[in-house]
Design a protein around this motif. Structure first.
Motif, PDB file in Angstrom:
ATOM      1  N   UNK A  72      -9.339  36.453 -16.537  1.00 43.13           N
ATOM      2  CA  UNK A  72      -9.157  36.212 -15.101  1.00 43.13           C
ATOM      3  C   UNK A  72     -10.093  37.056 -14.248  1.00 43.13           C
ATOM      4  N   UNK A  73     -10.302  38.278 -14.662  1.00 42.04           N
ATOM      5  CA  UNK A  73     -11.116  39.194 -13.866  1.00 42.04           C
ATOM      6  C   UNK A  73     -12.602  39.151 -14.219  1.00 42.04           C
ATOM      7  N   UNK A  74     -12.962  38.386 -15.237  1.00 42.43           N
ATOM      8  CA  UNK A  74     -14.372  38.269 -15.619  1.00 42.43           C
ATOM      9  C   UNK A  74     -14.905  39.506 -16.309  1.00 42.43           C
ATOM     10  N   UNK A  75     -14.071  40.157 -17.116  1.00 35.88           N
ATOM     11  CA  UNK A  75     -14.470  41.409 -17.757  1.00 35.88           C
ATOM     12  C   UNK A  75     -15.022  41.251 -19.162  1.00 35.88           C
ATOM     13  N   UNK A  90      -1.690  39.899 -23.297  1.00 38.04           N
ATOM     14  CA  UNK A  90      -1.742  39.905 -21.834  1.00 38.04           C
ATOM     15  C   UNK A  90      -3.074  40.483 -21.352  1.00 38.04           C
ATOM     16  N   UNK A  91      -3.553  41.510 -22.036  1.00 40.71           N
ATOM     17  CA  UNK A  91      -4.845  42.119 -21.718  1.00 40.71           C
ATOM     18  C   UNK A  91      -5.960  41.086 -21.794  1.00 40.71           C
ATOM     19  N   UNK A  92      -5.970  40.301 -22.865  1.00 48.27           N
ATOM     20  CA  UNK A  92      -7.016  39.285 -23.037  1.00 48.27           C
ATOM     21  C   UNK A  92      -6.992  38.264 -21.901  1.00 48.27           C
ATOM     22  N   UNK A  96       6.993  48.879 -31.924  1.00 44.77           N
ATOM     23  CA  UNK A  96       5.750  49.126 -31.189  1.00 44.77           C
ATOM     24  C   UNK A  96       4.642  48.168 -31.610  1.00 44.77           C
ATOM     25  N   UNK A  97       4.716  47.612 -32.829  1.00 42.83           N
ATOM     26  CA  UNK A  97       3.733  46.622 -33.263  1.00 42.83           C
ATOM     27  C   UNK A  97       3.844  45.380 -32.379  1.00 42.83           C
ATOM     28  N   UNK A  98       5.069  44.933 -32.135  1.00 42.79           N
ATOM     29  CA  UNK A  98       5.298  43.769 -31.281  1.00 42.79           C
ATOM     30  C   UNK A  98       4.883  44.049 -29.843  1.00 42.79           C
ATOM     31  N   UNK A  99       5.238  45.220 -29.352  1.00 43.75           N
ATOM     32  CA  UNK A  99       4.883  45.601 -27.983  1.00 43.75           C
ATOM     33  C   UNK A  99       3.363  45.629 -27.825  1.00 43.75           C
ATOM     34  N   UNK A 100       2.672  46.248 -28.774  1.00 40.95           N
ATOM     35  CA  UNK A 100       1.208  46.318 -28.706  1.00 40.95           C
ATOM     36  C   UNK A 100       0.606  44.916 -28.744  1.00 40.95           C
ATOM     37  N   UNK A 101       1.141  44.057 -29.590  1.00 36.61           N
ATOM     38  CA  UNK A 101       0.631  42.687 -29.687  1.00 36.61           C
ATOM     39  C   UNK A 101       0.807  41.950 -28.352  1.00 36.61           C
ATOM     40  N   UNK A 102       1.970  42.104 -27.726  1.00 39.25           N
ATOM     41  CA  UNK A 102       2.217  41.427 -26.453  1.00 39.25           C
ATOM     42  C   UNK A 102       1.291  41.943 -25.356  1.00 39.25           C
ATOM     43  N   UNK A 151      -1.591  47.265 -17.772  1.00 42.81           N
ATOM     44  CA  UNK A 151      -1.594  46.696 -19.121  1.00 42.81           C
ATOM     45  C   UNK A 151      -2.436  47.548 -20.065  1.00 42.81           C
ATOM     46  N   UNK A 152      -3.606  47.981 -19.616  1.00 35.12           N
ATOM     47  CA  UNK A 152      -4.445  48.845 -20.448  1.00 35.12           C
ATOM     48  C   UNK A 152      -3.706  50.138 -20.761  1.00 35.12           C
ATOM     49  N   UNK A 153      -3.090  50.738 -19.756  1.00 30.57           N
ATOM     50  CA  UNK A 153      -2.379  51.999 -19.965  1.00 30.57           C
ATOM     51  C   UNK A 153      -1.203  51.828 -20.925  1.00 30.57           C
ATOM     52  N   UNK A 154      -0.468  50.744 -20.779  1.00 28.31           N
ATOM     53  CA  UNK A 154       0.686  50.520 -21.658  1.00 28.31           C
ATOM     54  C   UNK A 154       0.257  50.157 -23.073  1.00 28.31           C
ATOM     55  N   UNK A 155      -0.866  49.480 -23.205  1.00 27.65           N
ATOM     56  CA  UNK A 155      -1.406  49.211 -24.538  1.00 27.65           C
ATOM     57  C   UNK A 155      -1.773  50.524 -25.225  1.00 27.65           C
ATOM     58  N   UNK A 156      -2.386  51.433 -24.471  1.00 28.21           N
ATOM     59  CA  UNK A 156      -2.696  52.750 -25.029  1.00 28.21           C
ATOM     60  C   UNK A 156      -1.413  53.489 -25.418  1.00 28.21           C
ATOM     61  N   UNK A 157      -0.372  53.373 -24.599  1.00 25.73           N
ATOM     62  CA  UNK A 157       0.900  54.019 -24.914  1.00 25.73           C
ATOM     63  C   UNK A 157       1.459  53.460 -26.229  1.00 25.73           C
TER      64      UNK A 157
END
Length: 117
Positions: A91-94, A84-86, A74-80, A45-51
């Motif tokens: 979940x991972x406590x980051x 998901x990142x959040x 890409x605006x919609x993709x980045x938002x999605x 998810x982090x990598x795809x957000x950067x993409x």
């Protein structure tokens, strides 16, 4: 513009995120092998957000089509991916807030908590 523009860059970014994040989670939060899929999903998810951000930097927020100027997909993709990142961060406590809900693993032993003892 953000560097990189290929699928290899996405895999490389995901690999970098894994190396930087997951070992610390194993120690600090007791991340187990059964939670591996969530950790993998976080890295991807982090990598795809950067993409998506890279593409937005390259093409802009608005693109020209036959119907005129419209919001870049890409605006919609980045938002999605950001949404998901959040959820994965929680979940991972980051995040600072979610980290307080994570219970560090108990490695056993009769240590009284003094690391120098």
């Amino acid at each position: 513009m953000l560097p990189g523009d290929s699928a290899e860059d996405v895999r490389g970014k995901a690999r970098d995120v894994w190396r930087r994040t997951i070992p610390a989670l194993v120690v600090a939060a007791g991340l187990t092998d059964s939670q591996r899929e969530t950790a993998i999903e976080y890295c991807l998810t982090v990598a795809r957000l950067w993409q998506a951000e890279r593409e937005l930097s390259r093409t802009g927020l608005v693109v020209e089509t036959e119907r005129g100027n419209v919001k870049s997909p890409w605006v919609t993709i980045a938002h999605q991916y950001r949404s998901h990142f959040r959820s994965l961060v929680g979940e991972l406590g980051l995040s600072p807030a979610s980290a307080t809900r994570i219970t560090p693993p108990d490695f056993g032993g009769d240590d009284d908590g003094d690391v120098f003892d």
